[in-house]
Design a protein around this motif. Structure first.
Motif, PDB file in Angstrom:
ATOM      1  N   ARG A  96      -6.611 -10.306   2.709  1.00 52.59           N
ATOM      2  CA  ARG A  96      -6.862  -9.926   4.137  1.00 52.59           C
ATOM      3  C   ARG A  96      -7.172  -8.568   3.824  1.00 52.59           C
ATOM      4  NH1 ARG A  96      -1.427 -11.587   7.207  1.00 52.59           N
ATOM      5  NH2 ARG A  96      -0.687  -9.500   6.102  1.00 52.59           N
ATOM      6  N   PRO A  97      -8.493  -8.208   4.122  1.00 55.61           N
ATOM      7  CA  PRO A  97      -8.885  -6.897   3.777  1.00 55.61           C
ATOM      8  C   PRO A  97      -8.675  -6.199   5.160  1.00 55.61           C
ATOM      9  CG  PRO A  97     -10.601  -8.318   4.382  1.00 55.61           C
ATOM     10  CD  PRO A  97      -9.587  -9.232   3.899  1.00 55.61           C
ATOM     11  N   ILE A 130       2.061  -7.597  -1.048  1.00 50.95           N
ATOM     12  CA  ILE A 130       1.327  -7.579  -2.145  1.00 50.95           C
ATOM     13  C   ILE A 130      -0.083  -6.673  -1.803  1.00 50.95           C
ATOM     14  CG2 ILE A 130      -0.193  -8.978  -3.934  1.00 50.95           C
ATOM     15  CD1 ILE A 130       1.777 -11.399  -3.080  1.00 50.95           C
ATOM     16  N   PRO A 131      -0.211  -5.686  -2.631  1.00 50.80           N
ATOM     17  CA  PRO A 131      -1.526  -4.811  -2.396  1.00 50.80           C
ATOM     18  C   PRO A 131      -2.961  -5.421  -2.351  1.00 50.80           C
ATOM     19  CG  PRO A 131       0.041  -3.468  -3.712  1.00 50.80           C
ATOM     20  CD  PRO A 131       0.279  -5.086  -3.865  1.00 50.80           C
ATOM     21  N   PHE A 132      -3.946  -5.168  -1.621  1.00 51.27           N
ATOM     22  CA  PHE A 132      -5.291  -5.835  -1.727  1.00 51.27           C
ATOM     23  C   PHE A 132      -5.669  -5.499  -3.066  1.00 51.27           C
ATOM     24  CE2 PHE A 132      -9.766  -5.594  -0.611  1.00 51.27           C
ATOM     25  CZ  PHE A 132      -9.771  -7.213  -0.297  1.00 51.27           C
ATOM     26  N   ALA A 133      -5.179  -4.399  -3.785  1.00 56.56           N
ATOM     27  CA  ALA A 133      -6.017  -3.809  -4.944  1.00 56.56           C
ATOM     28  C   ALA A 133      -5.355  -4.867  -6.166  1.00 56.56           C
ATOM     29  CB  ALA A 133      -5.485  -2.600  -5.500  1.00 56.56           C
ATOM     30  N   HIS A 272     -13.145  -1.020  -8.018  1.00 62.09           N
ATOM     31  CA  HIS A 272     -13.560  -1.540  -6.931  1.00 62.09           C
ATOM     32  C   HIS A 272     -12.476  -1.993  -6.076  1.00 62.09           C
ATOM     33  CE1 HIS A 272     -13.096  -5.971  -8.467  1.00 62.09           C
ATOM     34  NE2 HIS A 272     -12.915  -5.317  -9.736  1.00 62.09           N
ATOM     35  N   THR A 273     -11.618  -0.866  -5.675  1.00 62.08           N
ATOM     36  CA  THR A 273     -10.422  -1.168  -5.019  1.00 62.08           C
ATOM     37  C   THR A 273     -10.604  -1.434  -3.567  1.00 62.08           C
ATOM     38  OG1 THR A 273      -9.327   0.590  -6.310  1.00 62.08           O
ATOM     39  CG2 THR A 273      -8.110  -0.047  -4.374  1.00 62.08           C
ATOM     40  N   SER A 274     -11.619  -0.784  -3.055  1.00 61.13           N
ATOM     41  CA  SER A 274     -12.004  -0.744  -1.378  1.00 61.13           C
ATOM     42  C   SER A 274     -12.782  -2.128  -1.133  1.00 61.13           C
ATOM     43  CB  SER A 274     -12.951   0.234  -1.045  1.00 61.13           C
ATOM     44  OG  SER A 274     -13.250   0.064   0.381  1.00 61.13           O
ATOM     45  N   PRO A 275     -12.531  -2.663   0.027  1.00 63.26           N
ATOM     46  CA  PRO A 275     -13.111  -3.976   0.425  1.00 63.26           C
ATOM     47  C   PRO A 275     -14.679  -3.487   0.824  1.00 63.26           C
ATOM     48  CG  PRO A 275     -11.688  -3.434   1.919  1.00 63.26           C
ATOM     49  CD  PRO A 275     -11.360  -2.510   0.919  1.00 63.26           C
ATOM     50  N   ASP A 276     -14.940  -2.428   0.835  1.00 63.29           N
ATOM     51  CA  ASP A 276     -16.281  -2.039   1.136  1.00 63.29           C
ATOM     52  C   ASP A 276     -17.065  -1.337  -0.019  1.00 63.29           C
ATOM     53  OD1 ASP A 276     -18.576  -0.746   2.215  1.00 63.29           O
ATOM     54  OD2 ASP A 276     -17.730   0.523   3.592  1.00 63.29           O
TER      55      ASP A 276
END
Length: 353
Positions: A96-97, A130-133, A272-276
């Motif tokens: 879920r970004p 759960i972190p997005f990373a 590439h942590t960011s969804p952008d």
């Protein structure tokens, strides 16, 4: 019982603990992708071709699996103290970004989804647990491919002499990896088919043989293809997603199972942590032929300076990937096994060598 076919095993009471079958998984996936929205973003079953910022996505090798029923409910049913089995639910993993996290959902009952009855989707975790990373890796996630392609374009003058042009043109099932080579693919596709300049063939005693199917053109067509894989890197943390991008060479689609045995001596890291994707920096720790360079610029400087940099890793058109070669188990290939060679993609000279 052990050894029975799955559809027979499902008739017993223990079937409540069997993993979801393909029909159930597809039904759950369809239900989630048509029902679940988070912060106005739809949910997709594959990230292929999607903007990571614009969708929620079902992700990971265990993206949809059985959520086991409560132990007490299972024991009551298995011990025949109740007739009705506990309902079957699925656990679905969704990136879920917009929340910058990964959520696990309880979805079902599955039989309700299959029959069109009322079903629900409920979170199993607190937001942000759960972190997005740390989102699971998924082979359908091609968000990193534009950065990978830019990197390969930058290093083209090094990669082509080392590993050949064809593999990068045929990469990703023919989509290509180096942008400037994509327009040349039609030439290589013709070579793959063994066609001459006009796509013509000539007839011999052994049958129709393409005019261009000389040893040289067959060698060129047998350069194989490269497939990139993105792996979790040891530098990753709960706040930073770092991946290692490695490249594997395979001789043909028929021998793709041997891909893991042909790693190229070339790989690098991506943060590439960011969804952008526009936030992602240049790749780093570029390893080429046993040496690691901080950036692609440093590698190019070493290459152009005449430093002792360089190596080759190419397929041998006569043996690599053929049945019985070092990388594929099977009987020895050679003139005594012409039918085996032909079936498994070995390119041999007219005399069968």
């Amino acid at each position: 019982p052990i050894g029975e076919h799955p559809w027979k095993a499902r008739s017993g009471r223990h079937a409540i603990l069997l993993e979801l079958d393909a029909r159930e998984i597809r039904a759950v996936a369809d239900f989630v992708t048509t029902t679940l929205t988070v912060d106005g973003l739809p949910t997709v079953s594959s990230l292929s071709g999607e903007d990571l910022r614009a969708v929620n996505f079902v992700t990971g090798s265990s993206a949809i699996e059985l959520l086991p029923p409560k132990k007490s409910d299972s024991l009551m049913y298995l011990s025949m103290q109740q007739d009705a089995p506990p309902p079957r639910y699925a656990k679905v993993v969704v990136g879920r970004p917009s929340r910058f996290d990964v959520m696990e959902y309880k979805v079902g009952p599955v039989d309700h989804i299959l029959s069109g009855k009322h079903a629900t989707i409920a979170p199993l975790l607190e937001d942000g647990s759960i972190p997005f990373a740390k989102r699971p890796y998924d082979v359908g996630d091609d968000a990193t491919f534009p950065l990978i392609a830019d990197t390969l374009e930058t290093l083209k003058e090094i990669l082509l002499p080392s590993f050949g042009k064809g593999p990068f043109q045929r990469a990703r099932n023919g989509k290509g990896l180096i942008p400037s080579l994509v327009d040349e693919r039609s030439v290589n596709d013709a070579e793959d088919r063994g066609e001459g300049e006009n796509g013509t063939t000539t007839s011999t005693e052994s049958g129709d043989v393409p005019q261009a199917a000389t040893s040289a053109s067959r060698d060129a067509a047998f350069e194989g293809a490269v497939f990139p894989f993105v792996f979790n890197d040891i530098e990753s943390t709960a706040k930073k997603r770092v991946s290692t991008v490695r490249f594997f060479l395979y001789p043909s689609a028929q021998n793709f199972q041997a891909v893991w045995l042909h790693p190229l001596p070339f790989f690098f890291r991506i943060e590439h942590t960011s969804p952008d994707a526009t936030d992602w920096a240049e790749v780093y720790d570029v390893t080429y032929c046993g040496r690691t360079y901080a950036t692609t610029t440093k590698l190019l400087e070493a290459w152009r300076s005449g430093d002792d940099v360089g190596c080759e890793s190419k397929l041998d058109s006569k043996t690599s990937g053929a049945y019985g070669d070092w990388d594929v188990p099977g009987p020895t290939c050679g003139p005594e096994k012409p039918e085996t060679n032909a079936r498994n993609g070995a390119f041999n000279d007219d005399n069968g060598d």
